[in-house]
Design an enzyme around this catalytic site. Sequence first.
Site, PDB file in Angstrom:
ATOM      1  N   ASP A 119       1.012  -1.244   0.178  1.00 27.10           N
ATOM      2  CA  ASP A 119      -0.114   0.120   0.117  1.00 27.10           C
ATOM      3  C   ASP A 119       0.753   1.403  -0.014  1.00 27.10           C
ATOM      4  OD1 ASP A 119       0.399   1.100   2.578  1.00 27.10           O
ATOM      5  OD2 ASP A 119      -0.456  -0.771   3.630  1.00 27.10           O
ATOM      6  N   HIS A 164       8.374  -5.099  -1.723  1.00 26.64           N
ATOM      7  CA  HIS A 164       7.523  -5.886  -2.416  1.00 26.64           C
ATOM      8  C   HIS A 164       6.747  -5.270  -3.358  1.00 26.64           C
ATOM      9  CE1 HIS A 164       8.064  -8.679   1.231  1.00 26.64           C
ATOM     10  NE2 HIS A 164       9.103  -8.690   0.442  1.00 26.64           N
ATOM     11  N   THR A 196       5.645  -6.374  11.964  1.00 25.70           N
ATOM     12  CA  THR A 196       5.777  -7.524  11.056  1.00 25.70           C
ATOM     13  C   THR A 196       6.331  -8.715  11.887  1.00 25.70           C
ATOM     14  OG1 THR A 196       7.433  -8.339   9.290  1.00 25.70           O
ATOM     15  CG2 THR A 196       8.275  -6.468  10.982  1.00 25.70           C
TER      16      THR A 196
HETATM   17  P1  NAD Z   1       2.302 -10.353   8.530  1.00 23.20           P
HETATM   18  O1  NAD Z   1       0.977 -10.607   8.190  1.00 23.20           O
HETATM   19  O2  NAD Z   1       3.355 -11.775   8.245  1.00 23.20           O
HETATM   20  O3  NAD Z   1       2.469  -9.934  10.133  1.00 23.20           O
HETATM   21  C1  NAD Z   1       1.851  -8.960  10.559  1.00 23.20           C
HETATM   22  C2  NAD Z   1       2.367  -8.515  12.083  1.00 23.20           C
HETATM   23  O4  NAD Z   1       1.539  -7.515  12.203  1.00 23.20           O
HETATM   24  C3  NAD Z   1       1.941  -9.779  13.062  1.00 23.20           C
HETATM   25  O5  NAD Z   1       3.384  -9.851  13.632  1.00 23.20           O
HETATM   26  C4  NAD Z   1       1.157  -8.945  13.932  1.00 23.20           C
HETATM   27  O6  NAD Z   1       1.107  -9.103  15.481  1.00 23.20           O
HETATM   28  C5  NAD Z   1       1.172  -7.489  13.590  1.00 23.20           C
HETATM   29  N1  NAD Z   1       0.369  -6.394  13.815  1.00 23.20           N
HETATM   30  C6  NAD Z   1      -1.225  -6.926  13.937  1.00 23.20           C
HETATM   31  N2  NAD Z   1      -2.020  -5.884  14.274  1.00 23.20           N
HETATM   32  C7  NAD Z   1      -0.910  -4.828  14.420  1.00 23.20           C
HETATM   33  C8  NAD Z   1      -1.012  -3.556  14.962  1.00 23.20           C
HETATM   34  N3  NAD Z   1      -2.302  -2.846  15.245  1.00 23.20           N
HETATM   35  N4  NAD Z   1       0.154  -2.702  15.237  1.00 23.20           N
HETATM   36  C9  NAD Z   1       0.996  -3.406  15.006  1.00 23.20           C
HETATM   37  N5  NAD Z   1       1.376  -4.782  14.630  1.00 23.20           N
HETATM   38  C10 NAD Z   1       0.478  -5.309  14.342  1.00 23.20           C
HETATM   39  O7  NAD Z   1       3.054  -9.160   7.840  1.00 23.20           O
HETATM   40  P2  NAD Z   1       4.549  -9.085   7.075  1.00 23.20           P
HETATM   41  O8  NAD Z   1       5.457  -9.625   8.162  1.00 23.20           O
HETATM   42  O9  NAD Z   1       4.354  -7.679   6.591  1.00 23.20           O
HETATM   43  O10 NAD Z   1       4.429 -10.118   6.025  1.00 23.20           O
HETATM   44  C11 NAD Z   1       3.434 -10.135   5.183  1.00 23.20           C
HETATM   45  C12 NAD Z   1       3.596  -9.798   3.653  1.00 23.20           C
HETATM   46  O11 NAD Z   1       2.118  -9.698   3.113  1.00 23.20           O
HETATM   47  C13 NAD Z   1       4.231  -8.763   3.351  1.00 23.20           C
HETATM   48  O12 NAD Z   1       5.438  -9.121   2.787  1.00 23.20           O
HETATM   49  C14 NAD Z   1       3.300  -7.795   2.285  1.00 23.20           C
HETATM   50  O13 NAD Z   1       3.884  -7.780   1.060  1.00 23.20           O
HETATM   51  C15 NAD Z   1       1.899  -8.560   2.225  1.00 23.20           C
HETATM   52  N6  NAD Z   1       0.789  -7.771   2.768  1.00 23.20           N
HETATM   53  C16 NAD Z   1       0.830  -6.447   2.542  1.00 23.20           C
HETATM   54  C17 NAD Z   1      -0.284  -5.703   3.103  1.00 23.20           C
HETATM   55  C18 NAD Z   1      -0.254  -4.204   2.791  1.00 23.20           C
HETATM   56  O14 NAD Z   1       0.445  -3.585   1.974  1.00 23.20           O
HETATM   57  N7  NAD Z   1      -0.882  -3.347   3.694  1.00 23.20           N
HETATM   58  C19 NAD Z   1      -1.133  -6.415   3.806  1.00 23.20           C
HETATM   59  C20 NAD Z   1      -1.171  -7.761   4.005  1.00 23.20           C
HETATM   60  C21 NAD Z   1       0.083  -8.588   3.410  1.00 23.20           C
END
Ligand code: NAD
Length: 227
Positions: free
Chosen positions: A88, A103, A170
């Site tokens: 995003d 990404h 993350t």
């Molecule tokens: P992940 O989904 O593996 O992990 C998300 C992390 O966020 C978790 O550790 C969780 O505990 C934490 N979390 C949840 N709510 C939170 C909050 N309110 N404040 C802080 N932390 C919070 O995410 P990742 O490690 O970024 O890996 C996912 C992959 O998926 C990324 O590489 C990305 O490209 C993609 N992705 C992107 C989006 C986006 O662009 N918004 C959304 C979903 C997935």
Amino acid sequence: MKLVVFTGAGISAESGLKTFRGEDGLWEGYNIQDVATPEAWHRNPELVQHFYNIRRKAVLEANPNPAHLALAKLEEKFEVTIITQNIDDLHERAGSTNVIHLHGLITKAQSSIDPQLTYDIVGHEIKMGEVCAKNSQLRPHVVWFGEAVPMMHEAVAQCKLADIFLIIGTSLQVYPAAGLIDYIPHQAHKFLIDPAADELNRNVNITNVAEKASSRVPKIVKQLLAI
Ligand code: NAD
């Protein structure tokens, strides 16, 4: 002073964009193997396109939350680089000017035969039949599982320069991105802000802050700006 921020899906969760390593391990009900791999694109490009068109619509309707907005303020005092795994554009819309998208960026399209050819998208959809200058189908400008991460080299270089390093939202499970933390200088101050921080990180050199981004990041930013 150099401040590097490494963000994941969790920072955008409170903007209404779901993370994908939730309890069911799915991303908005889809298995990632079916929608976020080159094999999925070859098998069923319509499904992949549809999946990202819906994600893009949600991104366009979302707004930066207090965590994105606070990070942008850090530029008043620090030399800031944000390295995000997110596709995003909420960091940019919050005002951050130096963002590395490891990404890719869902608001852009890319040629399916030449990743260098990228285009802005008008509206939220890439339609099947829309082609690049080389006449191949346009696809989302995102890095799928199993694809190279072209911005990794630049991200590593930035990590090595950090005096302060914030990791936010993350799970540190997606590689090679998660490996970036190995390049942070030993003497840098490091924090992980994530409600699951204590389960995710056992490295005593990184301070765990087990709290949601939108409540804790603005407080940390205020403290840093007061140093
Ligand atoms: P992940 O989904 O593996 O992990 C998300 C992390 O966020 C978790 O550790 C969780 O505990 C934490 N979390 C949840 N709510 C939170 C909050 N309110 N404040 C802080 N932390 C919070 O995410 P990742 O490690 O970024 O890996 C996912 C992959 O998926 C990324 O590489 C990305 O490209 C993609 N992705 C992107 C989006 C986006 O662009 N918004 C959304 C979903 C997935």
